[in-house]
Design a protein around this motif. Structure first.
Motif, PDB file in Angstrom:
ATOM      1  N   ILE A  37     -83.526 -15.118 -76.664  1.00 21.26           N
ATOM      2  CA  ILE A  37     -83.344 -15.835 -75.409  1.00 21.26           C
ATOM      3  C   ILE A  37     -82.192 -15.262 -74.592  1.00 21.26           C
ATOM      4  O   ILE A  37     -82.075 -15.529 -73.400  1.00 21.26           O
ATOM      5  N   GLY A  46     -87.337 -16.396 -67.086  1.00 22.84           N
ATOM      6  CA  GLY A  46     -87.154 -17.844 -67.096  1.00 22.84           C
ATOM      7  C   GLY A  46     -86.812 -18.380 -65.718  1.00 22.84           C
ATOM      8  O   GLY A  46     -87.359 -19.405 -65.284  1.00 22.84           O
ATOM      9  N   GLU A  47     -85.928 -17.693 -64.996  1.00 26.78           N
ATOM     10  CA  GLU A  47     -85.588 -18.130 -63.645  1.00 26.78           C
ATOM     11  C   GLU A  47     -86.794 -18.066 -62.722  1.00 26.78           C
ATOM     12  O   GLU A  47     -87.033 -18.979 -61.923  1.00 26.78           O
ATOM     13  N   VAL A  50     -89.353 -20.914 -63.762  1.00 29.69           N
ATOM     14  CA  VAL A  50     -88.889 -22.261 -63.434  1.00 29.69           C
ATOM     15  C   VAL A  50     -88.929 -22.505 -61.937  1.00 29.69           C
ATOM     16  O   VAL A  50     -89.418 -23.541 -61.467  1.00 29.69           O
ATOM     17  N   LEU A 115     -80.937 -21.832 -64.862  1.00 30.41           N
ATOM     18  CA  LEU A 115     -82.265 -22.433 -64.740  1.00 30.41           C
ATOM     19  C   LEU A 115     -82.261 -23.603 -63.755  1.00 30.41           C
ATOM     20  O   LEU A 115     -83.227 -23.794 -63.009  1.00 30.41           O
TER      21      LEU A 115
END
Length: 601
Positions: A37, A46-47, A50, A115
């Motif tokens: 991660i 992930g950014e 999201v 995030l």
């Protein structure tokens, strides 16, 4: 929180705690003990995920709001429901952020912060897109219906579906997207208006994520959010969401590109070729998506490129810089060549002669914008004069922050690009405006208002950032020299992250309030008001595909569906003055209203 991302090596983003070299537990950032991660591509993905999911998911959620958008009570209820949904989504997210700021470890909080910032960027424009969903509830037609710019886009898409190629000098990619979605979803010819309805909503939702993610190339999450959210809410126009998003993402991309050029000596030739091709592809696609911002940016960026090119770093570095620059320019030119050819071929024959309220006010006013849906406002009562030489308190504070940004942050490529683009657009604005009376051409110079405002916003945020950074450094040096603090930061890291969490909460509140203001302007209003709500009102007055009126149509007899190919307008040879009454034409435009001449004939 206050560090400039550009002040650190490019690998610094590998460390989620912001140190760029070590993890908070003391392990090396690149050690085998790193969890998956913590890998950069995972964090970036992930950014992206999201931000996009929040934007589109919130937009879909707003489809469940069941109100009549044609009366004000229904509109207010719809806006309130959107805010309720935003609170239900946003408050838990902010709760996690605040909790980790006080209780979580450094690495965990850094991950949560990035995030959360990504989610808030998506939520901001998701609220706008959700509001458009409410405004258009019951009709399949887009904002604008079959009038104005939306009708032109629909006609261009129809021409493309008839295999008639691109339409003049207008960027072809968005009309092509309308045509493609019409073919996929609505059966081709005749469905372009319905396709535009969908793309207006989706593209509006994605403006926030695209803005935030573009600024993440240069800045840390909080500061990227501080630029992305205000710029998205101020400049987003759901009628043409493809236009302003190009401007918003272009500047950070230019800054990232010039940063790579400056570092050309540190990269291998293969890496420079790949990076140059990547930037070239992005710039070429953006040019086909909307090309106008390239004109206003070109003078400043050209001179800045000459300035930052590594001329004095040795022959090998110069050679590598030229490889990167040539690869970028050639790739972008190859992709944009269809539109470049049309501009060279037809540009001189495509003058812009449409004037409206922003053409009648002081051209030095660049801190506000008014469309030709000006309601009861005229150039006599808009803009409002400020307290100091006509400048408002906001203008004075903004200009002060801009001065701090230029004075303290000129080593940052973000500041250099923003300042260069601002100077170039400023000169072009007054060049075209000063020739307007003689040439009888507008040439879209009012649009420099947007890019000038954007550059001022960027410089102001960087001014705040560098001011805090320098202030923290000065405080730390002062305390150490006086022996009042041991080794380590003068301001504890925990205090810094708690302050950042609080400011992110404030930014979230601003985002939801600003987004509600933005979309409220587009709630349906009758044609007699000549307000921005007119575009949604028109969408409810056109027949659906089955020949019936939309559910909440305000008229008994709806307009028929118009399907036609795009044709260029005939050049009248003089400025057409909108927002001007017949009797005021001589005072504003210097000539009699053209329809009076036709009546006399």
């Amino acid at each position: 929180m206050t560090d400039l991302a550009t002040d650190r090596p490019s690998g610094s983003e590998l460390s989620p705690d912001g140190s760029g070299t070590t993890r908070s537990d003391g392990a090396a950032a690149g050690s085998p003990g790193d969890r998956w991660i913590d890998r950069r591509w995972v964090l970036v993905a992930g950014e992206v995920l999201v931000s996009v999911v929040v934007a589109l998911g919130f937009t879909l959620l707003c489809r469940h709001i069941s109100v009549n958008p044609m009366n004000r009570i229904g509109q207010v209820s719809g806006l309130a429901k959107i805010q309720q949904y935003a609170a239900m989504v946003g408050l838990p997210i902010l709760g996690v952020l605040v909790y980790t700021a006080y209780r979580g470890g450094l690495r965990r909080h850094a991950l949560v912060q990035r995030l959360v910032c990504a989610a808030l960027a998506g939520l901001a424009t998701g609220v706008v897109a959700g509001g458009v969903v409410v405004a258009l509830r019951g009709t399949p037609w887009p904002l604008g219906g079959q009038e104005g710019d939306p009708s032109v886009l629909v006609d261009m898409a129809t021409s493309m579906m008839h295999d008639k190629g691109i339409s003049g000098v207008y960027p072809p990619l968005f009309p092509a997207a309308v045509a493609l979605w019409s073919e996929i979803r609505y059966g081709g010819v005749g469905g372009a208006g319905f396709a535009l309805h969908d793309l207006q909503i989706v593209c509006s939702a994605l403006v926030g994520p695209m803005s935030y993610l573009a600024w993440r190339l240069m800045l840390r999450p909080f500061w990227a959010l501080a630029i992305a959210v205000p710029s998205a809410l101020v400049f987003l126009d759901p009628i043409r969401p493809y236009s302003h998003v190009t401007m918003i993402v272009l500047l950070p991309l230019l800054a990232a590109c010039l940063r790579e050029l400056r570092r050309a000596g540190e990269q291998s030739t293969r890496s420079l070729l790949l990076r140059g091709a990547g930037f070239g592809i992005v710039f070429g696609v953006l040019f086909l998506w909307y090309s106008g911002w390239y004109l206003w940016s070109a003078p400043g960026v050209f001179l800045l490129t000459l300035f930052v090119f590594p001329w004095r770093r040795g022959r090998q570095t110069v050679r590598r810089g030229l490889v990167f620059l040539a690869t970028t320019v050639v790739t972008a030119g190859a992709i944009g060549s269809p539109l470049l050819y049309q501009i060279v071929k037809l540009g001189a024959d495509t003058p812009d002669r449409y004037a409206y309220i922003v053409n009648y006010v002081d051209p030095a006013y660049v801190l506000g914008w008014m469309s030709d849906r000006n309601g009861q406002l005229t150039y006599h009562n808009w803009p409002q004069s400020g307290e100091l030489a006509g400048q408002t308190g906001f203008a004075i504070m903004l200009i002060t922050a801009v001065g701090i940004g230029v004075g303290l942050g000129l080593r940052s490529m973000v500041v250099r690009v923003a300042a260069a683009v601002l100077a170039g657009a400023w000169l072009l604005r007054f060049w075209f405006a000063s020739h307007m009376a003689h040439s009888q051409m507008i040439q879209l110079y009012p649009r420099t208002t947007w890019i000038i405002m954007y550059c001022l916003l960027i410089l102001a945020v960087v001014g705040l950032m560098t001011g805090l950074e320098r202030g923290a450094g000065w405080l730390e040096r002062t305390l150490r020299s006086s022996g009042r603090t041991a080794e380590g930061p003068a301001i504890p890291v925990r205090v810094t992250r708690q302050l950042a969490a609080g400011l992110i909460c404030a930014m979230a509140l601003f985002a939801t309030m600003g987004a509600s203001w933005s979309v409220d302007r587009y709630m349906p209003q009758a044609e007699s008001t000549n307000s921005m709500g007119l575009d949604a009102w028109r969408a409810h007055t056109i027949k659906k595909k089955d020949g019936t009126c939309p559910k909440f149509s305000p008229v008994a007899k709806c307009a028929d569906i118009i399907t036609k190919d795009w044709k260029p307008e005939t050049d009248k040879g003089f400025i057409w003055c909108a927002n001007v009454s017949t009797e005021d034409w001589p005072a504003v435009c210097g000539r009699e209203a053209p329809w009076l001449k036709e009546q006399k004939k």
